[in-house]
Design an enzyme around this catalytic site. Structure first.
Site, PDB file in Angstrom:
ATOM      1  N   GLY A 170     -22.323  10.978 -18.032  1.00 53.35           N
ATOM      2  CA  GLY A 170     -23.066  11.073 -16.045  1.00 53.35           C
ATOM      3  C   GLY A 170     -22.597  10.398 -15.379  1.00 53.35           C
ATOM      4  O   GLY A 170     -21.626  10.510 -15.687  1.00 53.35           O
ATOM      5  N   ASP A 176       1.299   4.251  -3.441  1.00 52.79           N
ATOM      6  CA  ASP A 176       0.711   5.352  -3.212  1.00 52.79           C
ATOM      7  C   ASP A 176       2.374   6.412  -3.179  1.00 52.79           C
ATOM      8  O   ASP A 176       1.997   7.282  -3.984  1.00 52.79           O
ATOM      9  CB  ASP A 176       0.352   5.658  -1.566  1.00 52.79           C
ATOM     10  N   SER A 180      -6.686   2.075  -4.406  1.00 47.83           N
ATOM     11  CA  SER A 180      -5.644   2.769  -3.378  1.00 47.83           C
ATOM     12  C   SER A 180      -4.823   3.141  -4.676  1.00 47.83           C
ATOM     13  O   SER A 180      -4.127   4.743  -3.785  1.00 47.83           O
ATOM     14  CB  SER A 180      -4.676   1.380  -2.869  1.00 47.83           C
ATOM     15  N   GLU A 195       1.413  -1.008  -0.067  1.00 48.34           N
ATOM     16  CA  GLU A 195      -0.206   0.184  -0.360  1.00 48.34           C
ATOM     17  C   GLU A 195       0.518   0.647   0.125  1.00 48.34           C
ATOM     18  O   GLU A 195       0.543   2.241  -0.220  1.00 48.34           O
ATOM     19  CB  GLU A 195      -1.036   0.243   1.414  1.00 48.34           C
TER      20      GLU A 195
END
Length: 667
Positions: free
Chosen positions: A644, A308, A584, A304
């Site tokens: 949309g 990031d 993530s 993780e």
């Protein structure tokens, strides 16, 4: 054998006299049923001393939304005129009249002022009282309660009363009908690069990873449907090369918990993909309650955290990235299980939040949230960190749980804190989740499919995503065989020999209504693309008995707001080249782009964007609409990505040039 609840309290069984009736008193709170997992025992001894808290009614809670819109709506004359921290605190603090009225009532009842501690944020009054005093004060009867599994003892009453002229000034009293929130989940916190929502201590790769060997240059775009590199992301969203003159202090903040980046992984990534970023570049650590980073052993690197930072740095460099590493090892890695999410993080950003009273909740929950100092081996021995760090202009969060996992009022109080951050000019982006319209199998109230209801077929929204003061980010992908010049689709991936499905989470909250800024978009969606499923109309939490045959909430806040790529992302984890998937990835991409736009605004002498949703919903043309794909779950195809807004990819993915042009023209 008798036990004690607090060191200063002696509890013993004794049938005390019933409180004297008083016609001026009215019922304030009454429990609906018994305390979950607690057995009611004997009446509390009259002379036992109990620490009492009276949560004072916060003012202007109902006005907070309009104040937020006033500084976030691009058509408002007050756009970007964000509030100071002190102004925000003053907005919600109990009024002088409330403080004086409740204090006078206590004094008239025999609780003198020298016995009362008033919290720094003015939110509550704290005093010690004997059980006899408390019962007379509240016209209540207090009983011991024993926990069925851990043997702990607590104190509570079935109901209590307050004078009629006091009730409007008091949110709740503790001990009262509840001494703490009691719901727990065994699943723990979820990293949203993981469709199983459960990889924990000892697992250093998300389940959704594949080995990958760099076989082409970092600028080669022909294989972006197979492997997403920084060049692919830049091409998809037309992101220019990094700016050379950056505004000081415009950092991107990234939340991490129980997962730790490795500098070796960052350096491998920089060397192979972004040679303009020097090896050794790393985020600034803002440790919260014992959080540690980076890991000193690359084999312990977390998928993780590495994901990031390796996504954000190519977009924001040379701007700074801050890592908010939250909670010590025992709590962060679930050695001490908790079900709460985010409160210790918010405490560290806002000192008033540590004891903030709203929606019947004061401060952190002693069962759901970590408690500091932590006596566990390796635990953080300092006090709970309150107001230690100033929030960055943009924050990205790729963790979460399901909405069903936490009491509604716990979530509402926390959601109001995100509103306060927005008032101060902070944009908060949160990954929408990786399980489509379903949830996590091990979450509270879910069945084998991770869905709600007795038939295990009701859609299960995520948390904190349902809060309307955040920007939720779903995931997209480049369809196999397509290029960066073709429209993306809603993300969908199969892993673990096709047994684990990743699909972007989306749907409708069971707690919060559709906010005004989103209403037109949701109304259009229902009018032009009505889902083929029965629905219900409920707020304040899912209730199977009231939902009937409905499987989604027609009047709930829609999730997500926007989207970004989240499939086959090239990263280095544990020294190896792999690809990852999950929302993530999507959240830090979008957050990094907004950080770049903030940099441009700041260099022009303007303020950060802050809460971005009202501007996006009024100007969807600055995003790339996604009209292909679904987010299946609960034995359905889920919702469809349509023209949309839709509850799969929101309004669409970022278009950097259009966003930059629009936001730099605003005041």
């Amino acid at each position: 054998m008798k036990r004690t609840l607090w060191a200063t309290i002696a509890l013993a069984a004794l049938a005390g006299a019933r409180p004297t009736p008083d016609n001026s008193y009215e019922l304030h709170e009454e429990r609906d049923g018994s305390l979950h997992a607690w057995i009611k025992r004997d009446r509390v001894f009259p002379h036992a001393v109990m620490p009492m808290k009276i949560g004072l009614t916060q003012q202007n809670l109902e006005k907070g939304y309009q104040h937020l819109i006033d500084v976030s709506d691009p058509d408002s004359p007050n756009y970007s005129k964000h509030w100071t921290e002190e102004e925000v605190h003053e907005l919600f603090a109990p009024s002088k009249d409330t403080i004086e009225t409740v204090s006078q009532w206590l004094a008239d009842s025999g609780i003198s002022s020298d016995r009362i501690l008033h919290s720094a944020n003015r939110g509550w009054l704290h005093f010690n009282a004997t059980a006899k005093e408390a019962e007379e004060l509240l016209k209540a009867e207090f009983y011991e309660h024993e926990h069925v599994s851990n043997g702990k003892w607590s104190v509570a009453c079935d109901k209590y009363h307050l004078p009629s002229h006091i009730r409007q000034h008091v949110d709740y009293v503790t001990p009262g009908v509840k001494t703490s929130q009691l719901r727990k989940t065994t699943s723990g916190l979820s990293k949203r690069a993981s469709p199983s929502f459960g990889w924990g201590p000892g697992h250093h790769r998300p389940p959704m990873w594949k080995p990958w060997h760099p076989g082409h240059g970092s600028q080669d775009l022909k294989d972006c449907d197979v492997t997403i590199t920084p060049a692919c992301i830049a091409a998809l969203y037309h992101i220019p090369e990094p700016a050379k003159n950056v505004a000081p202090g415009n950092a991107l903040g990234i939340f991490e918990e129980g997962d730790f980046y490795a500098q070796e992984d960052l350096d491998l990534f920089f060397s192979n993909f972004t040679k303009y970023i020097p090896n050794g570049t790393h985020p600034t650590l803002k440790s919260i309650d014992g959080g540690v980073a980076p890991t000193t052993n690359v084999s312990n690197a977390g998928g993780e955290s590495d994901l990031d930072f390796q996504l954000a740095y190519p977009i924001v460099y040379p701007q700074e990235i801050v890592v908010y590493q939250v909670d010590d090892i025992p709590y962060a890695t679930f050695e001490i299980p908790t079900a709460g999410f985010g409160n210790t993080f918010l405490d560290a950003l806002d000192g008033s939040y540590c004891n903030y009273t709203a929606f019947g909740v004061t401060g952190d929950d002693p069962v759901l949230d970590p408690t500091y100092p932590d006596p566990a081996p390796g635990g953080y021995k300092g006090p709970l960190m309150c107001g230690t760090y100033k929030p960055t202009n943009v924050i990205s969060i790729s963790y979460g749980v399901q909405e069903i996992d936490l009491p509604a009022n716990y979530q509402k109080r926390q959601c109001n804190e995100f509103l306060k951050l927005g008032l101060q000019g902070t944009s908060v982006f949160v990954a929408s989740g990786d399980t489509g319209v379903a949830g996590v199998q091990s979450s509270n109230g879910t069945g084998p499919n991770g869905c709600l209801g007795p038939k295990d077929n009701v859609f299960n929204p995520t948390n904190p995503n349902s809060c309307p003061y955040l920007t939720n980010v779903g995931a997209t992908m480049i369809t196999p065989g397509n290029t960066v010049n073709d429209p993306e689709s809603a993300a969908f991936g199969l892993f673990h020999n096709n047994t684990v499905v990743f699909t972007s989470s989306g749907g409708f909250s069971n707690i919060y209504p559709i906010p005004d800024y989103q209403k037109s978009a949701v109304d259009t969606y229902f009018k032009e693309h009505n889902p083929p499923y029965p629905y219900y109309e409920l707020l304040d939490g899912f209730n199977a008995s009231k939902a009937g045959d409905g499987i989604y909430n027609r009047i709930g806040h829609g999730i997500p707001d926007v989207a970004a790529n989240g499939l086959e992302i090239a990263v280095y984890v544990g020294g190896e080249a792999i690809t990852e998937a999950g929302t993530s990835a999507s959240s830090p991409i979008f957050a990094a782009i907004v950080t770049r736009i903030n940099d441009a605004r700041l260099n022009m002498g303007k303020k950060p964007i802050g809460f971005i949703n009202p501007a996006l919903y009024k100007n969807p043309w600055i995003l790339n609409d996604i009209t292909n794909g679904t987010n299946p779950g609960c034995n359905t195809d889920g919702f469809k990505a349509v023209k949309g807004w839709d509850p799969v990819t929101g309004l669409g993915t970022p278009n950097y040039p259009k966003m930059l042009e629009y936001f730099t023209k605003l005041q």
